[in-house]
Design a protein around this motif. Sequence first.
Motif, PDB file in Angstrom:
ATOM      1  N   TRP A  88      -6.004  -6.008  -5.454  1.00  0.00           N
ATOM      2  CA  TRP A  88      -6.284  -4.567  -5.399  1.00  0.00           C
ATOM      3  C   TRP A  88      -5.074  -3.810  -4.860  1.00  0.00           C
ATOM      4  N   ALA A  89      -4.463  -4.328  -3.781  1.00  0.00           N
ATOM      5  CA  ALA A  89      -3.319  -3.650  -3.161  1.00  0.00           C
ATOM      6  C   ALA A  89      -2.128  -3.617  -4.112  1.00  0.00           C
ATOM      7  N   LEU A  90      -1.879  -4.716  -4.831  1.00  0.00           N
ATOM      8  CA  LEU A  90      -0.763  -4.736  -5.774  1.00  0.00           C
ATOM      9  C   LEU A  90      -0.982  -3.736  -6.901  1.00  0.00           C
ATOM     10  N   GLU A  91      -2.219  -3.604  -7.352  1.00  0.00           N
ATOM     11  CA  GLU A  91      -2.530  -2.613  -8.383  1.00  0.00           C
ATOM     12  C   GLU A  91      -2.259  -1.197  -7.881  1.00  0.00           C
ATOM     13  N   LYS A  92      -2.395  -1.010  -6.585  1.00  0.00           N
ATOM     14  CA  LYS A  92      -2.132   0.302  -5.980  1.00  0.00           C
ATOM     15  C   LYS A  92      -0.647   0.517  -5.684  1.00  0.00           C
ATOM     16  N   GLU A 110       2.151  -1.189  13.895  1.00  0.00           N
ATOM     17  CA  GLU A 110       2.107  -1.998  12.680  1.00  0.00           C
ATOM     18  C   GLU A 110       3.423  -2.747  12.506  1.00  0.00           C
ATOM     19  N   LYS A 111       3.333  -3.961  11.994  1.00  0.00           N
ATOM     20  CA  LYS A 111       4.498  -4.754  11.601  1.00  0.00           C
ATOM     21  C   LYS A 111       4.293  -5.152  10.147  1.00  0.00           C
ATOM     22  N   HIS A 112       5.218  -4.786   9.276  1.00  0.00           N
ATOM     23  CA  HIS A 112       5.042  -4.986   7.838  1.00  0.00           C
ATOM     24  C   HIS A 112       5.561  -6.356   7.405  1.00  0.00           C
ATOM     25  N   ASP A 113       4.770  -7.042   6.594  1.00  0.00           N
ATOM     26  CA  ASP A 113       5.172  -8.302   5.963  1.00  0.00           C
ATOM     27  C   ASP A 113       5.079  -8.134   4.453  1.00  0.00           C
ATOM     28  N   SER A 114       6.061  -8.676   3.746  1.00  0.00           N
ATOM     29  CA  SER A 114       6.063  -8.573   2.285  1.00  0.00           C
ATOM     30  C   SER A 114       5.068  -9.555   1.679  1.00  0.00           C
ATOM     31  N   PHE A 115       4.473  -9.153   0.562  1.00  0.00           N
ATOM     32  CA  PHE A 115       3.635 -10.079  -0.200  1.00  0.00           C
ATOM     33  C   PHE A 115       4.488 -11.151  -0.892  1.00  0.00           C
ATOM     34  N   ILE A 116       5.766 -10.882  -1.058  1.00  0.00           N
ATOM     35  CA  ILE A 116       6.628 -11.727  -1.885  1.00  0.00           C
ATOM     36  C   ILE A 116       7.070 -12.986  -1.142  1.00  0.00           C
ATOM     37  N   THR A 117       6.940 -14.145  -1.835  1.00  0.00           N
ATOM     38  CA  THR A 117       7.424 -15.430  -1.327  1.00  0.00           C
ATOM     39  C   THR A 117       8.296 -16.085  -2.399  1.00  0.00           C
ATOM     40  N   PRO A 118       9.544 -16.467  -2.092  1.00  0.00           N
ATOM     41  CA  PRO A 118      10.404 -17.121  -3.096  1.00  0.00           C
ATOM     42  C   PRO A 118       9.802 -18.456  -3.554  1.00  0.00           C
ATOM     43  N   PHE A 167      -6.953  -0.213   3.982  1.00  0.00           N
ATOM     44  CA  PHE A 167      -6.598   0.992   3.230  1.00  0.00           C
ATOM     45  C   PHE A 167      -5.130   0.949   2.824  1.00  0.00           C
ATOM     46  N   ILE A 168      -4.811   1.758   1.827  1.00  0.00           N
ATOM     47  CA  ILE A 168      -3.444   1.866   1.327  1.00  0.00           C
ATOM     48  C   ILE A 168      -2.784   3.106   1.931  1.00  0.00           C
ATOM     49  N   VAL A 169      -1.596   2.905   2.482  1.00  0.00           N
ATOM     50  CA  VAL A 169      -0.787   4.029   2.951  1.00  0.00           C
ATOM     51  C   VAL A 169       0.275   4.309   1.894  1.00  0.00           C
ATOM     52  N   GLU A 170       0.284   5.527   1.391  1.00  0.00           N
ATOM     53  CA  GLU A 170       1.254   5.927   0.373  1.00  0.00           C
ATOM     54  C   GLU A 170       2.356   6.769   1.010  1.00  0.00           C
ATOM     55  N   TYR A 176       1.887   0.519   1.124  1.00  0.00           N
ATOM     56  CA  TYR A 176       1.618  -0.757   1.780  1.00  0.00           C
ATOM     57  C   TYR A 176       0.151  -0.823   2.184  1.00  0.00           C
ATOM     58  N   LEU A 177      -0.334  -2.043   2.362  1.00  0.00           N
ATOM     59  CA  LEU A 177      -1.729  -2.304   2.716  1.00  0.00           C
ATOM     60  C   LEU A 177      -1.861  -2.365   4.232  1.00  0.00           C
ATOM     61  N   SER A 178      -2.783  -1.586   4.788  1.00  0.00           N
ATOM     62  CA  SER A 178      -3.053  -1.599   6.228  1.00  0.00           C
ATOM     63  C   SER A 178      -4.410  -2.246   6.482  1.00  0.00           C
ATOM     64  N   ILE A 179      -4.422  -3.209   7.386  1.00  0.00           N
ATOM     65  CA  ILE A 179      -5.635  -3.963   7.705  1.00  0.00           C
ATOM     66  C   ILE A 179      -6.024  -3.660   9.145  1.00  0.00           C
ATOM     67  N   PRO A 180      -7.083  -2.864   9.382  1.00  0.00           N
ATOM     68  CA  PRO A 180      -7.509  -2.578  10.760  1.00  0.00           C
ATOM     69  C   PRO A 180      -7.752  -3.872  11.531  1.00  0.00           C
ATOM     70  N   SER A 181      -7.188  -3.940  12.736  1.00  0.00           N
ATOM     71  CA  SER A 181      -7.202  -5.198  13.485  1.00  0.00           C
ATOM     72  C   SER A 181      -7.356  -4.949  14.976  1.00  0.00           C
ATOM     73  N   ALA A 182      -7.853  -5.985  15.657  1.00  0.00           N
ATOM     74  CA  ALA A 182      -7.862  -6.014  17.115  1.00  0.00           C
ATOM     75  C   ALA A 182      -6.552  -6.641  17.587  1.00  0.00           C
ATOM     76  N   PHE A 183      -6.237  -6.444  18.848  1.00  0.00           N
ATOM     77  CA  PHE A 183      -4.971  -6.934  19.400  1.00  0.00           C
ATOM     78  C   PHE A 183      -5.255  -7.564  20.760  1.00  0.00           C
ATOM     79  N   ALA A 184      -4.899  -8.849  20.912  1.00  0.00           N
ATOM     80  CA  ALA A 184      -5.206  -9.567  22.149  1.00  0.00           C
ATOM     81  C   ALA A 184      -4.003 -10.391  22.587  1.00  0.00           C
TER      82      ALA A 184
END
Length: 733
Positions: A88-92, A110-118, A167-170, A176-184
């Motif tokens: 879904w996120a890639l389609e967006k 937020e810390k961004h990670d790429s979907f791409i893996t060589p 949700f998607i942030v444009e 990029y895809l944002s995933i609501p998360s807890a932090f511990a």
Amino acid sequence: MPKTSPRFNILAAATSWDPSRIDGERERRGVPPPMRIEEIFGENTFGLAQMRARLPKQVFRRLCATIEQGLLLDSSVADAVAIAMKEWALEKGATHFTHWFQPMTGFTAEKHDSFITPNVGGGAVAEFSGKDLIQGEPDASSFPSGGLRGTFEARGYTAWDPTSPAFIVETPAGAYLSIPSAFASWAGEALDNKTPLLRSMHALDVQTQRALKLFGAAPARVLATCGPEQEFFLIDQEFYYRRPDLVTSGRTLFGAKPPRGQELEDHYFGSIPNRVLAFMMEVERKLYRLGVPVKTRHNEVAPGQYEMAPIYENANVAADHQQLTMLELRNSARKYGLVCLLHEKPFAGVNGSGKHVNWSLGTEDANLLDPGETPHSNMQFLFFCTAVLRAVHRHQDLLRATVAHAGNDHRLGANEAPPAIISVFLGEQLTEILEQIETSGSATTSREGGLLGLGTPVLPDLPRHASDRNRTSPFAFTGNKFEFRAPGSSQSVSFPTTVLNTIVSEAIGEMCTTLESELESGSVFEEALRRLIAHEVADFKRIIFNGDGYSEDWPVEAERRGLLNLRTTFEALDTLPSEKNISLFEKSGVLSRRELVSRHEIALEVYFKTINIEGETTADIAKTMILPAAIRYLNDLLAVADRMGTLGIESRGTMRMIREVNDLVDDFSEKLAHLVEQNAELGGETPHSKSRHMQENIIPAMQEVRGVADRLEKVLPDDVWPLPTYRDMLFVK
């Protein structure tokens, strides 16, 4: 003297926004001007509709059990959800994902990670596993921890919150895809605002279901609901970037009261200026696409002040949506040549901004704080209403501490916001019902609203509520919910909501224990319930106040009643780690002793740092901008006097002005020297001692410097004063 003052940019500020630029951009993007809400609402969220369409039925059912019933998340579901979410996120158009969390800074991170893996062939594939979805690992060492983590202890974890949709942030450059998360922390201690909020919602659910069982209701999950109103100021960015105080501290540290402020009362609910309306519609469009149910928009009381508010929803989702709302307000303003100010008091002398938190609790089918048509006979409603009043009465200190921060000190009790005294407005109808129960053990009547005639047949008769509203109350019943009006506009709603959930769950649990004991001894439920409510009313009735919270008599009356009046942040925060409050949080499982104490330390550190920045900024502006301007003007006056003396011309007016400016310069220099001296002394080594120094020394010294500066602003010529004035910032749209 060269006229390089920023005051000559008013015309540029007034004409810098071109509406055709926005329309042209929409056409280039292919976005139609009309907003079709039903089509765009939630299109950038991975919500239930997307899950239902993309997940296997069994996986979807198990995920719904977690989201809707609060059941333990099945880890085997994560891989299937991750695949569907990634597609879904890639389609967006998303290229990266991030665990979006809320550290104890009051903001998001937020810390961004790429979907791409060589891959081995030299290409790349898009990968996103269940492990990637469930857990992230940002560095925890540089976030506030209040002693929970040392600087060298860097490991922290983010954990996917499946109850709040991704949700998607444009952005103009991509998505990029944002995933609501807890932090511990590595040890499992909460380093964020979301984790305690979710814990408090669970505690409230457990105790409320226990109460509903006594009333014979079918088992059903209970959720706290929240609807935070957001007030804010908008000013032209031309002015913002010429005010170092706004840039560094979010508020004006100098500024004389203009000839016109909000006295004419013509801004409130007035016609929204076109530029502002275009901005608001842009924000609404973005928020609708993120599933944020924005409902209202209007001018607020002060010139340049506005408000947007949503329909209330699940408190956890509402807290996430509130953070998104603040982000979109700040980000979208720049497109219109504006800057959004979320500080509680950016301008002295006019109303500040709050964030009223509308709070309730209920099942999927029923609001438990809805009194119905006959509240006097609605014993279930009266039980839960009593629990809320008991909670507020017992924990005045804790509620006050949740809204204690430097910005809010300028606002609470300033005849524009609730006073710092925590009281409850119930209105005549509910107050009378509780009085009946206290005196006779039961209530037999309710005041009715009836119809309101407007004196002419062409206007309809309006249904009239049984009670008026009270804007001076910090905690008011407003029909089917309570409105906590004390939170400030810049703060996260998570902690105030966490505290509300926790104190009410405690009250419900204790009242249930009393009822269960009575039932075991053979009492009839209805009779035991009436006795319990009557007993509680006699105990908490001093917290009920339906009068004018702005009146000079109320603090005296409140003191007579034994209510707390914690006027400053420093006073309020000291009550936070009391044994009463530690016991409350530990008993409910919401916060451990260490977690609560850490929050107290963080709040003190934030207070100290905020005032310290303001003190240093005040001295810097005074020394490098205002004092040189005043001296240059004094030099000009002296030059005029010298030339007039050479010509033998006597000018009493010039000499009077010279003496006045000279006296102000001397006074200003003395006050500034004192502030610089106080700034150099930080007040000790602990957050507590530093905060005390800020409260007792820096703030008064800043006020002294400002007092003289504001008098200088009234004397110096318009083209000499180095800062944009209130007249410019508040009224140039």
